[in-house]
Design a protein around this motif. Structure first.
Motif, mmCIF file in Angstrom:
data_model
loop_
_atom_site.group_PDB
_atom_site.id
_atom_site.type_symbol
_atom_site.label_atom_id
_atom_site.label_comp_id
_atom_site.label_asym_id
_atom_site.label_seq_id
_atom_site.Cartn_x
_atom_site.Cartn_y
_atom_site.Cartn_z
ATOM 1 N N ASN A 130 -1.479 5.532 -8.833
ATOM 2 C CA ASN A 130 -1.137 5.945 -7.475
ATOM 3 C C ASN A 130 -0.685 4.748 -6.640
ATOM 4 O OD1 ASN A 130 -3.662 7.659 -8.413
ATOM 5 N ND2 ASN A 130 -2.481 8.966 -7.060
ATOM 6 N N ALA A 131 0.371 4.928 -5.854
ATOM 7 C CA ALA A 131 0.738 3.962 -4.829
ATOM 8 C C ALA A 131 -0.078 4.274 -3.578
ATOM 9 C CB ALA A 131 2.230 4.042 -4.528
ATOM 10 N N VAL A 132 -0.731 3.257 -3.016
ATOM 11 C CA VAL A 132 -1.636 3.480 -1.893
ATOM 12 C C VAL A 132 -1.421 2.435 -0.800
ATOM 13 C CG1 VAL A 132 -3.397 4.563 -3.347
ATOM 14 C CG2 VAL A 132 -3.460 2.085 -2.984
ATOM 15 N N GLY A 133 -1.942 2.750 0.381
ATOM 16 C CA GLY A 133 -1.956 1.802 1.479
ATOM 17 C C GLY A 133 -3.336 1.185 1.619
ATOM 18 N N GLY A 134 -3.386 -0.081 1.925
ATOM 19 C CA GLY A 134 -4.659 -0.774 2.040
ATOM 20 C C GLY A 134 -5.230 -0.717 3.447
ATOM 21 N N ILE A 135 -6.464 -0.252 3.557
ATOM 22 C CA ILE A 135 -7.195 -0.241 4.823
ATOM 23 C C ILE A 135 -8.210 -1.386 4.848
ATOM 24 C CG2 ILE A 135 -8.757 1.073 6.314
ATOM 25 C CD1 ILE A 135 -7.495 3.639 5.209
ATOM 26 N N HIS A 136 -8.999 -1.496 3.785
ATOM 27 C CA HIS A 136 -9.976 -2.578 3.672
ATOM 28 C C HIS A 136 -9.246 -3.921 3.663
ATOM 29 C CE1 HIS A 136 -13.075 -5.154 1.895
ATOM 30 N NE2 HIS A 136 -13.962 -4.202 2.179
ATOM 31 N N PRO A 137 -9.784 -4.940 4.344
ATOM 32 C CA PRO A 137 -9.085 -6.231 4.423
ATOM 33 C C PRO A 137 -8.835 -6.892 3.079
ATOM 34 C CG PRO A 137 -11.313 -6.373 5.339
ATOM 35 C CD PRO A 137 -11.010 -4.928 5.169
ATOM 36 N N ASP A 138 -9.632 -6.576 2.068
ATOM 37 C CA ASP A 138 -9.421 -7.171 0.746
ATOM 38 C C ASP A 138 -8.299 -6.516 -0.032
ATOM 39 O OD1 ASP A 138 -11.507 -8.887 1.224
ATOM 40 O OD2 ASP A 138 -12.966 -7.789 0.016
ATOM 41 N N MET A 139 -7.794 -5.390 0.462
ATOM 42 C CA MET A 139 -6.798 -4.628 -0.287
ATOM 43 C C MET A 139 -5.404 -4.905 0.266
ATOM 44 S SD MET A 139 -9.068 -1.202 -0.934
ATOM 45 C CE MET A 139 -10.692 -1.394 -1.717
ATOM 46 N N GLU A 140 -4.881 -6.048 -0.166
ATOM 47 C CA GLU A 140 -3.575 -6.513 0.272
ATOM 48 C C GLU A 140 -2.472 -5.947 -0.620
ATOM 49 O OE1 GLU A 140 -2.827 -8.272 2.855
ATOM 50 O OE2 GLU A 140 -4.808 -8.935 3.548
ATOM 51 N N PRO A 141 -1.230 -5.941 -0.130
ATOM 52 C CA PRO A 141 -0.119 -5.473 -0.962
ATOM 53 C C PRO A 141 -0.050 -6.201 -2.295
ATOM 54 C CG PRO A 141 0.592 -5.651 1.315
ATOM 55 C CD PRO A 141 -0.798 -6.220 1.259
ATOM 56 N N VAL A 184 -1.774 -1.119 -4.306
ATOM 57 C CA VAL A 184 -1.548 -1.215 -2.863
ATOM 58 C C VAL A 184 -0.113 -1.671 -2.634
ATOM 59 C CG1 VAL A 184 -2.268 -2.290 -0.698
ATOM 60 C CG2 VAL A 184 -3.975 -1.788 -2.474
ATOM 61 N N VAL A 185 0.657 -0.846 -1.925
ATOM 62 C CA VAL A 185 2.072 -1.165 -1.695
ATOM 63 C C VAL A 185 2.359 -1.528 -0.244
ATOM 64 C CG1 VAL A 185 2.810 0.241 -3.643
ATOM 65 C CG2 VAL A 185 2.678 1.269 -1.371
ATOM 66 N N ASN A 186 1.367 -1.375 0.629
ATOM 67 C CA ASN A 186 1.536 -1.759 2.031
ATOM 68 C C ASN A 186 0.166 -1.791 2.706
ATOM 69 O OD1 ASN A 186 2.078 1.395 1.845
ATOM 70 N ND2 ASN A 186 1.201 1.004 3.875
ATOM 71 N N ARG A 187 0.074 -2.520 3.795
ATOM 72 C CA ARG A 187 -1.088 -2.408 4.657
ATOM 73 C C ARG A 187 -0.930 -1.106 5.445
ATOM 74 N NH1 ARG A 187 -5.543 -4.247 3.949
ATOM 75 N NH2 ARG A 187 -6.024 -4.680 6.121
ATOM 76 N N ALA A 188 -1.998 -0.342 5.556
ATOM 77 C CA ALA A 188 -1.930 0.940 6.245
ATOM 78 C C ALA A 188 -1.524 0.754 7.707
ATOM 79 C CB ALA A 188 -3.283 1.641 6.154
ATOM 80 N N ALA A 189 -1.033 1.813 8.307
ATOM 81 C CA ALA A 189 -0.519 1.773 9.679
ATOM 82 C C ALA A 189 -1.542 1.167 10.629
ATOM 83 C CB ALA A 189 -0.152 3.179 10.146
ATOM 84 N N GLY A 190 -1.100 0.199 11.424
ATOM 85 C CA GLY A 190 -1.978 -0.454 12.385
ATOM 86 C C GLY A 190 -2.791 -1.589 11.811
ATOM 87 N N LYS A 191 -2.674 -1.841 10.515
ATOM 88 C CA LYS A 191 -3.458 -2.897 9.875
ATOM 89 C C LYS A 191 -2.668 -4.189 9.700
ATOM 90 C CE LYS A 191 -7.318 -0.883 9.689
ATOM 91 N NZ LYS A 191 -8.448 -1.459 10.451
ATOM 92 N N SER A 192 -1.473 -4.227 10.237
ATOM 93 C CA SER A 192 -0.690 -5.462 10.270
ATOM 94 C C SER A 192 0.116 -5.467 11.553
ATOM 95 C CB SER A 192 0.238 -5.556 9.053
ATOM 96 O OG SER A 192 1.300 -4.632 9.162
ATOM 97 N N ASP A 193 0.776 -6.554 11.812
ATOM 98 C CA ASP A 193 1.563 -6.677 13.039
ATOM 99 C C ASP A 193 2.921 -5.998 12.925
ATOM 100 O OD1 ASP A 193 -0.468 -8.171 14.190
ATOM 101 O OD2 ASP A 193 0.383 -10.086 13.502
ATOM 102 N N GLN A 194 3.257 -5.507 11.746
ATOM 103 C CA GLN A 194 4.568 -4.922 11.532
ATOM 104 C C GLN A 194 4.438 -3.445 11.165
ATOM 105 O OE1 GLN A 194 6.162 -7.373 8.402
ATOM 106 N NE2 GLN A 194 6.803 -8.998 9.815
ATOM 107 N N VAL A 195 5.515 -2.706 11.420
ATOM 108 C CA VAL A 195 5.544 -1.315 10.976
ATOM 109 C C VAL A 195 5.762 -1.309 9.464
ATOM 110 C CG1 VAL A 195 6.389 -0.462 13.175
ATOM 111 C CG2 VAL A 195 8.031 -1.101 11.384
#
Length: 260
Positions: free
Chosen positions: A91-102, A213-224
C-alpha cells in the motif's frame, strides 16, 4: 492455471507504484472470475526467488481503478481460489507519525476503518447463519515478524508498528481530517487497507500490510502534497519494498497451520 492447495503459494497485491513485479519469473496469466465479479487485473503466477507467487495489481495495469471502486471481494476471492492462503498487501500511504517519512516502509499492526459504501464482507445475502469474525489483530503477527526481519537484515528504513487509518478517497485528506486521525491514534493514512484485510480474515487467510510512505500527510509539512513528491518517494522507496518481498516470500510460504 493450476490451483495449488498446499498453502505454499504467496499472494502479493500491488498498489500504487507496484503494478508489476519485474523480478517475477512469470509462468502464466489468467483472467479470473468470481461470484463477486472480476478482479482488478489478471492473476500473474510465477516464481520469486524460487517461491511460487500469485501477483495481482489492485488498481489494474495500467493503474486505472480508484480506491473506492476496487472490487476488493473479487480480488481476495480470486487469490483464494488460486490457492493463496498468505497475502501481502502493498500500500502507498501518507505518514502521520513523525518517524514515518517519505520513502520509509511501514509494517502496521492495527487499522481503523473510515471508509463507507464499499462491499466489505462475504457474509451477506442468503445466509444460513449470521457470521462474525474476530478482527482483534487485523494483521498476522507471524507474517509481520518475517517482514520486519527482512527489512532489518536488508537495511531498509522501516517502522515495525503503526495504526493504519483507511480513508475513502480518491481525494487526499484535509489537514483537519489528519488531525482527527492522529487524535484517534492513527500513525499513517491510506485508501486501500479496508475492506481488503477484513475480507482476507473472513476467508481464514493470513494477511499482512507492507506500506510505503509516499508523502507526509496533509498538514504534517510546510508544503501541500504534490504528485511530484509522491512519485519521487515511490522511486526512492520501492526498492526497499522489493528487497523485503524477495527476502520474505519463502518464509511466508513456510508458515504452518494455514487453512486448506
Amino acid at each position: 492455471m493450476k490451483t495449488e492447495t498446499d498453502n505454499r503459494v504467496v499472494g502479493i497485491i500491488g498498489g500504487t507504484g507496484l503494478t508489476s513485479l519485474a523480478e517475477l519469473e512469470v509462468v502464466g496469466r489468467q483472467a479470473a472470475a468470481t461470484p463477486y465479479g472480476v478482479p482488478s487485473s489478471a492473476l500473474t503466477r510465477g516464481s520469486l526467488q524460487g517461491q511460487s507467487v500469485v501477483f495481482l495489481s489492485r488498481h489494474g495495469n495500467p493503474h486505472r481503478i480508484p480506491p473506492h471502486e476496487v472490487n476488493y471481494r473479487a480480488n481476495i476471492k480470486a487469490l483464494y481460489d488460486a490457492g493463496v492462503r498468505t497475502v501481502v498487501g502493498v500500500n502507498a500511504v501518507g505518514g502521520i507519525h513523525p518517524d514515518m517519512e517519505p520513502a520509509c516502509v511501514v509494517i502496521p499492526d492495527q487499522i481503523i476503518d473510515y471508509t463507507w459504501g464499499r462491499s466489505g464482507t462475504f457474509f451477506e445475502g442468503d445466509l444460513e447463519n449470521v457470521t462474525h469474525i474476530d478482527f482483534t489483530w487485523p494483521y498476522d503477527q507471524a507474517a509481520r515478524d518475517i517482514l520486519i526481519q527482512a527489512a532489518t537484515a536488508h537495511d531498509v528504513a522501516f517502522s515495525g508498528f503503526g495504526v493504519y487509518g483507511a480513508t475513502q478517497g480518491p481525494r487526499l485528506e484535509t489537514a483537519a481530517e489528519v488531525r482527527r486521525l492522529e487524535q484517534d491514534g492513527c500513525d499513517l493514512v491510506g485508501m486501500t487497507g479496508m475492506p481488503e484485510a477484513a475480507l482476507a480474515a473472513e476467508l481464514g487467510m493470513r494477511y499482512v500490510c507492507l506500506g510505503l510512505v509516499v508523502n507526509r500527510a496533509a498538514g504534517k509539512s510546510d508544503q501541500v502534497v504534490s504528485m511530484e513528491e509522491i512519485e519521487a518517494a515511490i522511486e526512492k522507496g520501492m526498492s526497499g519494498v522489493h528487497r523485503i518481498l524477495e527476502a520474505s516470500v519463502a518464509k511466508l510460504a513456510a508458515l504452518t497451520d494455514l487453512p486448506s
